[in-house]
Write a protein that holds these residues in place. Structure first.
Motif, PDB file in Angstrom:
ATOM      1  N   GLY A 119      23.247   4.785  -9.762  1.00 41.48           N
ATOM      2  CA  GLY A 119      24.096   5.490  -8.659  1.00 41.48           C
ATOM      3  C   GLY A 119      24.490   4.531  -7.598  1.00 41.48           C
ATOM      4  O   GLY A 119      25.038   4.818  -6.467  1.00 41.48           O
ATOM      5  N   PHE A 120      24.434   3.128  -7.885  1.00 41.48           N
ATOM      6  CA  PHE A 120      24.874   2.384  -6.853  1.00 41.48           C
ATOM      7  C   PHE A 120      26.332   2.293  -6.382  1.00 41.48           C
ATOM      8  O   PHE A 120      26.790   2.349  -7.326  1.00 41.48           O
ATOM      9  N   ARG A 121      26.440   1.936  -5.149  1.00 39.39           N
ATOM     10  CA  ARG A 121      28.025   1.994  -4.852  1.00 39.39           C
ATOM     11  C   ARG A 121      27.817   0.786  -3.661  1.00 39.39           C
ATOM     12  O   ARG A 121      27.430   1.014  -2.334  1.00 39.39           O
ATOM     13  N   ARG A 139      36.029   0.183  -9.328  1.00 38.57           N
ATOM     14  CA  ARG A 139      35.381   0.270  -7.895  1.00 38.57           C
ATOM     15  C   ARG A 139      33.848  -0.459  -8.230  1.00 38.57           C
ATOM     16  O   ARG A 139      33.353  -0.495  -9.363  1.00 38.57           O
ATOM     17  N   PRO A 140      33.479  -0.943  -7.107  1.00 42.48           N
ATOM     18  CA  PRO A 140      32.124  -1.782  -7.280  1.00 42.48           C
ATOM     19  C   PRO A 140      31.156  -0.706  -7.259  1.00 42.48           C
ATOM     20  O   PRO A 140      30.492  -0.655  -6.047  1.00 42.48           O
ATOM     21  N   SER A 141      30.838  -0.031  -8.122  1.00 42.53           N
ATOM     22  CA  SER A 141      29.804   0.710  -8.419  1.00 42.53           C
ATOM     23  C   SER A 141      28.930   0.809  -9.723  1.00 42.53           C
ATOM     24  O   SER A 141      29.674   0.312 -10.750  1.00 42.53           O
ATOM     25  N   GLY A 142      28.029   1.148  -9.835  1.00 43.21           N
ATOM     26  CA  GLY A 142      27.070   1.249 -11.032  1.00 43.21           C
ATOM     27  C   GLY A 142      26.227   0.390 -11.237  1.00 43.21           C
ATOM     28  O   GLY A 142      25.940  -0.481 -10.432  1.00 43.21           O
ATOM     29  N   ARG A 143      25.624   0.114 -12.497  1.00 43.82           N
ATOM     30  CA  ARG A 143      24.585  -0.835 -12.781  1.00 43.82           C
ATOM     31  C   ARG A 143      24.929  -2.353 -12.475  1.00 43.82           C
ATOM     32  O   ARG A 143      24.182  -3.044 -11.768  1.00 43.82           O
ATOM     33  N   VAL A 144      25.849  -2.808 -13.076  1.00 46.45           N
ATOM     34  CA  VAL A 144      26.293  -4.363 -12.962  1.00 46.45           C
ATOM     35  C   VAL A 144      26.664  -4.668 -11.544  1.00 46.45           C
ATOM     36  O   VAL A 144      26.191  -5.708 -11.055  1.00 46.45           O
ATOM     37  N   PHE A 145      27.250  -3.907 -10.831  1.00 43.79           N
ATOM     38  CA  PHE A 145      27.505  -4.010  -9.318  1.00 43.79           C
ATOM     39  C   PHE A 145      26.085  -4.007  -8.471  1.00 43.79           C
ATOM     40  O   PHE A 145      26.048  -4.647  -7.309  1.00 43.79           O
ATOM     41  N   LEU A 193      31.906  -8.699  -4.911  1.00 46.67           N
ATOM     42  CA  LEU A 193      31.571  -7.196  -4.613  1.00 46.67           C
ATOM     43  C   LEU A 193      32.866  -6.734  -3.915  1.00 46.67           C
ATOM     44  O   LEU A 193      33.217  -5.427  -4.186  1.00 46.67           O
ATOM     45  N   GLU A 194      33.302  -7.307  -3.029  1.00 49.93           N
ATOM     46  CA  GLU A 194      34.465  -6.621  -2.133  1.00 49.93           C
ATOM     47  C   GLU A 194      35.644  -6.359  -2.972  1.00 49.93           C
ATOM     48  O   GLU A 194      36.239  -5.210  -2.458  1.00 49.93           O
ATOM     49  N   PHE A 195      35.898  -7.083  -3.875  1.00 51.52           N
ATOM     50  CA  PHE A 195      37.152  -7.106  -4.556  1.00 51.52           C
ATOM     51  C   PHE A 195      36.994  -6.591  -6.050  1.00 51.52           C
ATOM     52  O   PHE A 195      37.776  -6.975  -6.851  1.00 51.52           O
ATOM     53  N   SER A 196      35.776  -6.306  -6.464  1.00 49.46           N
ATOM     54  CA  SER A 196      35.580  -6.179  -7.821  1.00 49.46           C
ATOM     55  C   SER A 196      36.057  -7.141  -8.675  1.00 49.46           C
ATOM     56  O   SER A 196      36.814  -6.830  -9.933  1.00 49.46           O
ATOM     57  N   GLN A 197      35.715  -8.320  -8.406  1.00 52.70           N
ATOM     58  CA  GLN A 197      36.140  -9.528  -9.337  1.00 52.70           C
ATOM     59  C   GLN A 197      35.746  -9.429 -10.573  1.00 52.70           C
ATOM     60  O   GLN A 197      34.422  -9.205 -11.050  1.00 52.70           O
TER      61      GLN A 197
END
Length: 293
Positions: free
Chosen positions: A17-19, A119-125, A171-175
């Motif tokens: 549930g990371f965001r 969006r920068p959310s989930g496991r890998v982020f 992280l900021e721009f979901s590169q």
């Protein structure tokens, strides 16, 4: 045991549930990034200036501190590598792009190119955020290098600070392709710092750590080149990728890293090559004197 490791590194609710949020996460704002890097650069340059003005040329004894730092870096890098590897496998398993036909992307394409609007959310982020935080632990390596009077200090200070900025932009721009970049970097760091710890505590190793360090740095450069090439192909040939603006900045910083890398090792080879040449000349002179006498 394996199930427990997999749960804590990829299936825990906090990870799933990371965001990425400026309001809730430590170090997630632009003001924090700019302030932290400014303090880091100022303090590193101040320490270097103090040592230069004191005319101290010998390294300052640091005892076990470098070895302890290497051990921490190796452990943190190993955990992040395993965590993002398991999380990537879990994301591919849960999404099933290739065989369910939800999108035209395959897992390999996803690793190189996040779809626009990701969006920068989930496991890998989550593990990308952990990698970002670990860069601050890596910053202290520059202070150790200054105290030990290592060469190319300006390049070291700049490269360590630039890595923090790059990981923030990911992280900021979901590169895109950050998963592959983090995997290669953490794997290389786990090996390099593990080797440095091994040598730092006096255990038997091969003479010098340069071959290990050089091999890992070449591996990271090759991976970055492959990722950039794949990203360009996917972005212009497959309808766009997430984080194109951050990619431009990332490319510029990587070009600077490559220049510093080539300059440092080129200068190092020249230095040792010239010293070896002088040594051989002196040896020949000594042999000639022996023959004359």
């Amino acid at each position: 045991m394996i199930r427990e490791i997999n749960y804590w590194l990829s299936e825990h609710p906090t990870i799933v549930g990371f965001r990425w949020s400026h309001a809730k996460l430590f170090g997630s704002t632009w003001s924090f990034l700019i302030s932290a890097l400014s303090i880091y650069l100022f303090s590193a340059m101040a320490l270097y200036a103090i040592l230069s003005l004191s005319n101290r040329r010998r390294p300052i004894p640091l005892g076990p501190i470098p070895a302890i730092h290497s051990l921490l870096m190796a452990m943190v890098s190993g955990v992040i590598f395993l965590g993002i590897l398991l999380s990537t496998v879990a994301e591919i398993r849960d999404t099933r792009w290739a065989w369910r036909g939800r999108t035209r992307n395959t897992p390999i394409q996803w690793l190189l190119c996040f779809p626009p609007g990701t969006r920068p959310s989930g496991r890998v982020f989550f593990w990308s955020y952990a990698f970002y935080l670990s860069r601050f632990l890596h910053l202290s390596r520059a202070y150790l290098a200054i105290l030990r009077r290592r060469r190319a200090l300006v390049a070291r200070v700049f490269s360590h600070g630039a890595l923090v900025a790059m990981s923030f932009l990911w992280l900021e721009f979901s590169q895109s392709f950050q998963v592959l970049a983090i995997l290669s970097t953490t794997l290389a760091y786990a090996v390099v710092f593990g080797y440095r710890f091994w040598a730092g505590v006096g255990l038997p190793v091969a003479t010098g750590s340069a071959p290990v360090v050089l091999a890992c740095q070449c591996m990271m450069l090759f991976c970055n080149f492959f990722c950039h090439f794949g990203f360009i192909f996917m972005h212009f040939g497959k309808g766009g990728c997430s984080g194109i603006g951050a990619w431009i900045v990332n490319t510029m910083l990587n070009a600077i890293f490559l220049g510093v890398f080539l300059h440092f090792y080129g200068k190092r080879d020249y230095y040792y090559g010239s010293n070896r040449g002088r040594y051989l000349v002196l040896q020949n002179e000594i042999e000639e004197k022996k023959k004359i006498n």
